[in-house]
Design a protein around this motif. Sequence first.
Motif, PDB file in Angstrom:
ATOM      1  N   ASN A 198      -4.395   4.442  17.986  1.00 29.74           N
ATOM      2  CA  ASN A 198      -3.925   3.460  16.938  1.00 29.74           C
ATOM      3  C   ASN A 198      -3.803   2.256  16.990  1.00 29.74           C
ATOM      4  O   ASN A 198      -4.078   1.418  15.993  1.00 29.74           O
ATOM      5  N   ASP A 224       1.900  -3.461  19.035  1.00 27.60           N
ATOM      6  CA  ASP A 224       0.585  -4.367  18.518  1.00 27.60           C
ATOM      7  C   ASP A 224       0.977  -5.468  17.528  1.00 27.60           C
ATOM      8  O   ASP A 224       2.258  -5.480  17.058  1.00 27.60           O
ATOM      9  N   MET A 243      -1.182   9.445   5.375  1.00 30.17           N
ATOM     10  CA  MET A 243      -1.967   7.879   6.001  1.00 30.17           C
ATOM     11  C   MET A 243      -1.505   6.865   4.891  1.00 30.17           C
ATOM     12  O   MET A 243      -0.999   7.356   3.768  1.00 30.17           O
ATOM     13  N   ASP A 249      -7.985   3.900   5.423  1.00 27.20           N
ATOM     14  CA  ASP A 249      -7.599   4.568   6.820  1.00 27.20           C
ATOM     15  C   ASP A 249      -8.786   5.643   7.213  1.00 27.20           C
ATOM     16  O   ASP A 249      -9.293   5.778   8.129  1.00 27.20           O
ATOM     17  N   GLY A 255      -9.686   7.755   9.986  1.00 25.76           N
ATOM     18  CA  GLY A 255      -8.261   8.532  10.092  1.00 25.76           C
ATOM     19  C   GLY A 255      -8.215  10.058   9.626  1.00 25.76           C
ATOM     20  O   GLY A 255      -9.043  10.232   8.734  1.00 25.76           O
ATOM     21  N   SER A 256      -7.181  10.710  10.101  1.00 29.28           N
ATOM     22  CA  SER A 256      -6.999  11.958   9.480  1.00 29.28           C
ATOM     23  C   SER A 256      -5.676  12.135   9.085  1.00 29.28           C
ATOM     24  O   SER A 256      -5.281  13.267   8.323  1.00 29.28           O
ATOM     25  N   GLY A 257      -4.817  11.423   9.520  1.00 26.18           N
ATOM     26  CA  GLY A 257      -3.311  11.370   9.310  1.00 26.18           C
ATOM     27  C   GLY A 257      -2.559  12.809  10.228  1.00 26.18           C
ATOM     28  O   GLY A 257      -1.757  13.003   9.779  1.00 26.18           O
ATOM     29  N   LEU A 260      -0.245  11.169  14.601  1.00 28.15           N
ATOM     30  CA  LEU A 260       1.196  10.870  14.667  1.00 28.15           C
ATOM     31  C   LEU A 260       1.867  12.300  14.479  1.00 28.15           C
ATOM     32  O   LEU A 260       3.183  12.367  15.238  1.00 28.15           O
TER      33      LEU A 260
HETATM   34  P1  ADP Z   1      -4.819   8.606  11.890  1.00 32.28           P
HETATM   35  O1  ADP Z   1      -5.562   9.815  12.297  1.00 32.28           O
HETATM   36  O2  ADP Z   1      -5.158   8.461  10.275  1.00 32.28           O
HETATM   37  O3  ADP Z   1      -4.497   7.510  12.318  1.00 32.28           O
HETATM   38  P2  ADP Z   1      -2.100   8.981  12.314  1.00 32.28           P
HETATM   39  O4  ADP Z   1      -1.073  10.168  11.951  1.00 32.28           O
HETATM   40  O5  ADP Z   1      -2.110   8.530  13.893  1.00 32.28           O
HETATM   41  O6  ADP Z   1      -3.245   9.368  11.667  1.00 32.28           O
HETATM   42  O7  ADP Z   1      -1.372   7.793  11.554  1.00 32.28           O
HETATM   43  C1  ADP Z   1      -0.891   7.881  10.336  1.00 32.28           C
HETATM   44  C2  ADP Z   1      -1.020   6.454   9.501  1.00 32.28           C
HETATM   45  O8  ADP Z   1      -0.226   5.742  10.137  1.00 32.28           O
HETATM   46  C3  ADP Z   1      -2.261   5.884   9.549  1.00 32.28           C
HETATM   47  O9  ADP Z   1      -3.313   6.237   8.651  1.00 32.28           O
HETATM   48  C4  ADP Z   1      -2.090   4.378   9.334  1.00 32.28           C
HETATM   49  O10 ADP Z   1      -1.876   4.202   8.011  1.00 32.28           O
HETATM   50  C5  ADP Z   1      -0.610   4.306  10.020  1.00 32.28           C
HETATM   51  N1  ADP Z   1      -0.389   3.803  11.255  1.00 32.28           N
HETATM   52  C6  ADP Z   1      -0.292   4.480  12.566  1.00 32.28           C
HETATM   53  N2  ADP Z   1      -0.333   3.651  13.577  1.00 32.28           N
HETATM   54  C7  ADP Z   1      -0.415   2.426  13.123  1.00 32.28           C
HETATM   55  C8  ADP Z   1      -0.264   0.814  13.624  1.00 32.28           C
HETATM   56  N3  ADP Z   1       0.066   0.681  14.943  1.00 32.28           N
HETATM   57  N4  ADP Z   1      -0.256   0.191  12.807  1.00 32.28           N
HETATM   58  C9  ADP Z   1      -0.316   0.158  11.491  1.00 32.28           C
HETATM   59  N5  ADP Z   1      -0.501   1.308  10.873  1.00 32.28           N
HETATM   60  C10 ADP Z   1      -0.438   2.370  11.633  1.00 32.28           C
END
Ligand code: ADP
Length: 294
Positions: A198, A224, A243, A249, A255-257, A260
């Motif tokens: 990410n 970051d 997301m 995203d 991305g898949s959401g 995290l």
């Molecule tokens: P994904 O597989 O879409 O990255 P995550 O669950 O890892 O799914 O992240 C969920 C959402 O959080 C992402 O779609 C993004 O919009 C936001 N996100 C995650 N990490 C960051 C980051 N370091 N900076 C900005 N936005 C982030």
Amino acid sequence: MFMTVRFIQRYFFQPLQKMQDQVKAIRSGNLAVEVKYDGTDEFGEIYSEVNLMRIRMRAQMQRQQDNDKRRSRLMASISHDLRTPLTSIQGYVEGLQDGIVKDKETYDRYLETILIKTEALNHLIDDLSVFAKQELGEFSLNKDRINSGALLNSYFKQKESEFALSNVNLILERPFVSTFIEVDRYRFVQILENLMSNAKKYTDTTVRVYTSVKDYQLQIFIEDDGHGIPQSSIPHLFDYFYMVNKKKDQKEKMGSGLGLAICKNLITAHKGDISVTSSEGNGSTFMISIPIDL
Ligand code: ADP
């Protein structure tokens, strides 16, 4: 005699008959109507028990329906997430096969894109497999007592080479804290991998990693300097399939959401925690903490 019959009829048979009708209604699936009794005799208690049973059955049915809905949404989402990169890989492979690519530069670019999409697919399958196991209650950890410094050094050594090939700067504040933690090495790396991927995806120029110790917890920070996360999104960030900007995203960042939400579940299973601080326009810092194994 007549009085006795009327008495029995009114205070015994009528409530019983009413109860029988209501139980029949419940049996046929009508759980919406309240089972009510106006009298003050012993039947009141039975009616109220039956009513409680109806409420519980209705709640259970509702949960079952919610689960079914969630499962079918999940299946649709999984198929979509797998199909998107696969279709794209197929497109590039067909492009190469058709011989439309003549120059070496485009050829290499196509191959590089196929590799990136394959890696993303691998990553997604890892996430989906943890998610499915967690959903089915088949998830377990193989924990070992591990030195945090050794684990982080070995993981980030490989990340350094990966970042060297990209246009993102990786700053590692060594030495990392060297202490003992009880972790499933594979799953712990999966948490780091999700956060690092990410950070790399969403940063502008630089990702910085540093560690510290607070209240007998090892803390790992991944920072970051990207566009940050809106404050209104932060409470939902660790939810499955969330997301910030679904269209962008999903399409641009593959991305898949899931990442995290999986990190949150995995770190909680290690008795640790994850949190984020972010300021729009300035970037985000994710912090995972895990108890030190004294
Ligand atoms: P994904 O597989 O879409 O990255 P995550 O669950 O890892 O799914 O992240 C969920 C959402 O959080 C992402 O779609 C993004 O919009 C936001 N996100 C995650 N990490 C960051 C980051 N370091 N900076 C900005 N936005 C982030």
